[in-house]
Motif scaffolding. Structure first.
Motif, PDB file in Angstrom:
ATOM      1  N   LYS A   1       0.820  -1.189   0.000  1.00 41.56           N
ATOM      2  CA  LYS A   1       0.000   0.000   0.000  1.00 41.56           C
ATOM      3  C   LYS A   1       0.868   1.258   0.000  1.00 41.56           C
ATOM      4  CE  LYS A   1      -3.864   1.869   2.475  1.00 41.56           C
ATOM      5  NZ  LYS A   1      -4.193   2.056   3.875  1.00 41.56           N
ATOM      6  N   SER A   2       1.905   1.257   0.845  1.00 43.24           N
ATOM      7  CA  SER A   2       2.705   2.474   0.916  1.00 43.24           C
ATOM      8  C   SER A   2       3.522   2.650  -0.373  1.00 43.24           C
ATOM      9  CB  SER A   2       3.599   2.477   2.153  1.00 43.24           C
ATOM     10  OG  SER A   2       4.591   1.510   2.020  1.00 43.24           O
TER      11      SER A   2
ATOM     12  N   ARG B   1       3.265   5.843  -2.659  1.00 45.60           N
ATOM     13  CA  ARG B   1       4.441   6.616  -3.061  1.00 45.60           C
ATOM     14  C   ARG B   1       4.463   6.784  -4.589  1.00 45.60           C
ATOM     15  NH1 ARG B   1       8.536   3.767  -0.678  1.00 45.60           N
ATOM     16  NH2 ARG B   1       8.871   2.781  -2.692  1.00 45.60           N
ATOM     17  N   ASP B   2       4.184   5.665  -5.290  1.00 45.01           N
ATOM     18  CA  ASP B   2       4.166   5.730  -6.753  1.00 45.01           C
ATOM     19  C   ASP B   2       3.126   6.725  -7.250  1.00 45.01           C
ATOM     20  OD1 ASP B   2       6.133   3.927  -6.795  1.00 45.01           O
ATOM     21  OD2 ASP B   2       4.928   2.220  -7.493  1.00 45.01           O
TER      22      ASP B   2
ATOM     23  N   ALA C   1       1.630  11.754  -9.542  1.00 41.78           N
ATOM     24  CA  ALA C   1       0.847  12.986  -9.475  1.00 41.78           C
ATOM     25  C   ALA C   1       1.759  14.197  -9.611  1.00 41.78           C
ATOM     26  CB  ALA C   1       0.084  13.052  -8.151  1.00 41.78           C
ATOM     27  N   ASN C   2       2.917  14.097  -8.944  1.00 36.39           N
ATOM     28  CA  ASN C   2       3.873  15.190  -9.002  1.00 36.39           C
ATOM     29  C   ASN C   2       4.376  15.408 -10.430  1.00 36.39           C
ATOM     30  OD1 ASN C   2       5.068  17.174  -7.582  1.00 36.39           O
ATOM     31  ND2 ASN C   2       6.899  15.988  -7.055  1.00 36.39           N
ATOM     32  N   LEU C   3       4.688  14.286 -11.078  1.00 30.44           N
ATOM     33  CA  LEU C   3       5.141  14.349 -12.464  1.00 30.44           C
ATOM     34  C   LEU C   3       4.064  14.954 -13.353  1.00 30.44           C
ATOM     35  CD1 LEU C   3       7.074  11.115 -13.448  1.00 30.44           C
ATOM     36  CD2 LEU C   3       7.694  13.493 -13.902  1.00 30.44           C
TER      37      LEU C   3
END
Lengths: 557, 133
Positions: A24-25, A29-30, A35-37
């Motif tokens: 899950k973590s 993180r992915d 989302a950041n990308l």
């Protein structure tokens, strides 16, 4: 036994939970990364999408100004000017918003280089002067000593200083704006201190606390009166933090403000700039080197063995062949012998100085065409160009700059470029069309074999396998489809890419048949030559396409 | 009359640049993508090319590389127009053979100054060093 089993079950359950937690973590993180990308690529695209129409608006309004003046419609000028000024303002805002979002997304890259502080300041001062003088302000630059080199990101340092100066200009009317710079020596490393002082409206202590927050100008009414969003200062502070610096402000209402910006002369982990050329820092170069050793010999004339060695090492790392000379006389002799693609020439040499060497080089018709790049500590650009210098670099030499210059001379003799090349078989029975296409293709740099009939095309392709075929379907003796079928059956012609040009409307059956065996089908009279050329590049140059990977943002440009 | 090839995919900006250059007294031909640019360069033999770098079909870097390595077009000066302001972008433009570089949105006065410089140079740099192709 039961307890044992139970504890195994428990353990398994825990393990599964831990694993699940882990998965899950990982997934979270992915997702965050993605989302950041997505966010930063959205911003890059958006800013480009916004800038493109805006640049048309600004450009047309500039054109309109000229036309209004020319056709004596001066009454329209103020309105056109407002469109222009609003366009420029919007552009500045878009740039600031993009920069801020980049910093927040951790996407703001630094491009560190050695910068001559005095010339950077000259540049900043001349850009800021019109802004400052617009409000009838006096611009005072406190006497600048020789400030030496800075190792930082020049674009960002310039941006910060311009922001501070234009901010001062905006809030000062018929007053004085002063710029003071000094270099302070410290054990931990030198620091530059910049102060921008104005005699403007000042900032209250209350307003000071909000000054560096986005979208909060000192007073909402200031926005109405002075414009802007207050992004400039926020951005300046964030940028200065990025460069390891700080910005602080002192102000008295109705008296004026003083912004102080401190910047380390070097970046953490970076070599301190010195008189020593900083070439090592940028080798290896991550740009694909286009230098080719069969092509380029550069002659380095310098009496200082250390300087010779540094320049030689750098150029060799770029794939160039280097010969050196330690005196002017030797340099001239070697230039005649070697016919190098370029010469780097030190100005200050014992015996015969660089200027004398240059004059001799330029007076000899056998070598006068060789571009000479002068390397000098002192700024004597005008003298250099008057004497026929091709280019001119101030020591310590910036290796990247030197290579960029050499690239310019190298590119003229194009043998050094790794180009895709190949042979195209052109099968077309109309002699005029054939010769026109052949000329176009060979002008574009490809080797062309021509065939006027089906059997001729087949024979040519089997004898000597071409890299691609452009094929007219209506060929005499054996039509294009038969040629293709024969080629595809033969082992040699199995995978040669084919572009078909046809004058007739194809039946669905023919089209299906062709679709499975050719790359493109063009309708005669209905395609443009550049479409054809585009296809040729695509089919001929798989490796070429990879050679200049587009900039990630370039796709939207 | 001095002929300029403007390569730009966005129609408004292409026409804007063309109009402004015409206003300055230049003759202008245009292309919408890199492949078209190569064809126009060969056919029209412009005195100078303004090349957008992010182009469809074939990008500006590829087209420049090709134009600068094709015998009949390689001496035509090219100014790259790009939205990117990083020094690495500049480096990349120079590496494929651009003679100069301007960021978009274009500062027209500065662009014209650069164009005049290149047109005045007229390749006096090093023509004699060019091996006969």
């Amino acid at each position: 036994m039961r307890t044992y089993q139970k504890s195994i079950d428990e353990a398994a359950k825990h393990a599964t939970q831990r694993e699940l937690q882990h998965i899950k973590s990982d997934a979270e993180r992915d997702a965050a990364k993605a989302a950041n990308l997505a966010k930063s690529s959205f911003l890059a695209t958006m800013s480009h999408e916004l800038r493109t129409p805006l640049s048309a608006i600004i450009g047309y309004s500039e054109l309109l100004q000229l036309q209004a003046q020319h056709f004596k419609h001066d009454n329209l000028l103020p309105d056109i000017e407002k469109i222009w000024a609003s366009g420029k303002h919007l552009l500045a805002l878009i740039n600031d918003v993009l920069d801020l979002s980049k910093i927040e997304a951790g996407k703001m890259d630094l491009y560190l280089e050695s910068i001559d502080m005095n010339s950077l300041l000259d540049d900043v001062v001349s850009s800021a002067r019109p802004l400052i003088e617009k409000n009838k302000n006096n611009f005072v630059i406190q006497p600048l000593n020789e400030l030496g080199m800075l190792y930082s990101d020049s674009t960002k340092v310039r941006q910060i200083l311009l922001n501070l100066l234009s901010n001062a200009a905006k809030f000062t009317d018929a007053g004085t704006i002063t710029l003071a710079v000094e270099r302070k020596h410290a054990q931990a490393g030198d620091q530059f201190h910049f102060r921008v002082m104005d005699t403007g409206i000042g900032i209250t202590s209350e307003q000071l606390t909000q000054l560096f927050q986005p979208f909060t100008q000192a007073d909402a009414s200031t926005t109405r009166k002075y414009g802007g969003t207050g992004l400039g200062l926020v951005l300046s502070r964030r940028l200065s933090e990025l460069l390891g610096g700080t910005i602080s402000v002192k102000s008295t209402i109705e008296v004026g403000s003083c912004f102080e910006f401190s910047l380390p002369a070097t970046q953490a982990g970076q070599p301190a700039p010195s008189i020593e050329p900083h070439l090592d820092a940028i080798v290896p170069n991550n740009q694909p080197s286009l230098m080719n050793d069969t092509l380029g010999t550069v002659l380095v004339i310098d009496d200082d063995p250390l300087a010779r060695d540094v320049i030689t090492r750098y150029l060799v790392s770029q794939g160039l062949h280097v010969e050196t000379a330690s005196t002017g006389a030797e340099g001239i002799r070697r230039a005649r012998e070697l016919q190098p693609i370029a010469i780097t020439l030190d100005v200050v040499m014992r015996e015969m100085d660089g200027w004398e060497v240059l004059t001799t080089l330029k007076a000899d018709p056998a070598i006068s065409h060789i571009p000479v790049i002068m390397l000098t500590i002192v700024d004597e650009q005008r003298k250099g160009f008057a004497l026929g210098v091709a280019d001119y670099l101030v020591k310590p030499v910036d290796g990247m700059q030197l290579v960029a210059l050499l690239n310019q001379y190298r590119k003229v003799s194009n043998a050094g470029l790794a180009l895709p090349h190949g042979e195209i078989l052109l099968a077309e029975d109309d002699p005029q069309l054939r010769s026109m296409l052949a000329r176009l293709l060979s002008d574009a740099g490809w080797a062309v074999a021509e065939a006027a009939t089906g059997p001729a095309a087949l024979e040519s392709a089997t004898k000597h396998r071409p890299d691609m075929i452009i094929l007219d379907l209506m060929l005499p003796e054996m039509d294009g489809i038969q040629v293709i079928d024969a080629l595809r059956a033969a082992s040699a012609g199995k995978d040669v890419p084919i572009v078909v040009i046809t004058a007739k409307d194809l039946t669905a059956l023919e089209r299906n048949h062709l679709n499975s065996s050719v790359a493109y089908i063009l309708q005669k009279g209905d395609y443009r030559l550049d479409d054809l050329l585009g296809m040729v590049y695509e089919l001929m140059s798989g490796h070429f396409q990879n050679q200049y990977q587009q900039h990630p943002e370039a796709a939207h440009d | 009359m001095t002929k300029i090839l403007v390569v730009e995919d966005d129609i408004a900006n292409r026409e804007m640049l063309a109009r402004r250059l015409q206003w300055e007294g230049y003759q202008v031909v245009t292309a919408e993508n890199g492949a078209q640019a190569i064809v126009r360069a060969i056919e029209e033999h412009p005195d100078l090319i303004l090349m957008d770098m992010g182009l469809p079909v074939m990008n500006g870097w590829q087209a420049t590389h090709r134009i600068k390595s094709t015998s009949v077009t390689r001496l035509i000066p090219i100014i790259a127009l790009t939205a990117f302001v990083l020094s690495s972008d500049r480096e990349k433009c120079l590496n494929v053979g651009c003679d100069d570089y301007e960021t978009k949105p274009v500062d027209f006065a500065r662009l014209i100054a650069k164009m005049r410089g290149l047109l005045a140079d007229d390749l006096s740099i090093d023509v004699s060093a060019v091996p006969v192709a």
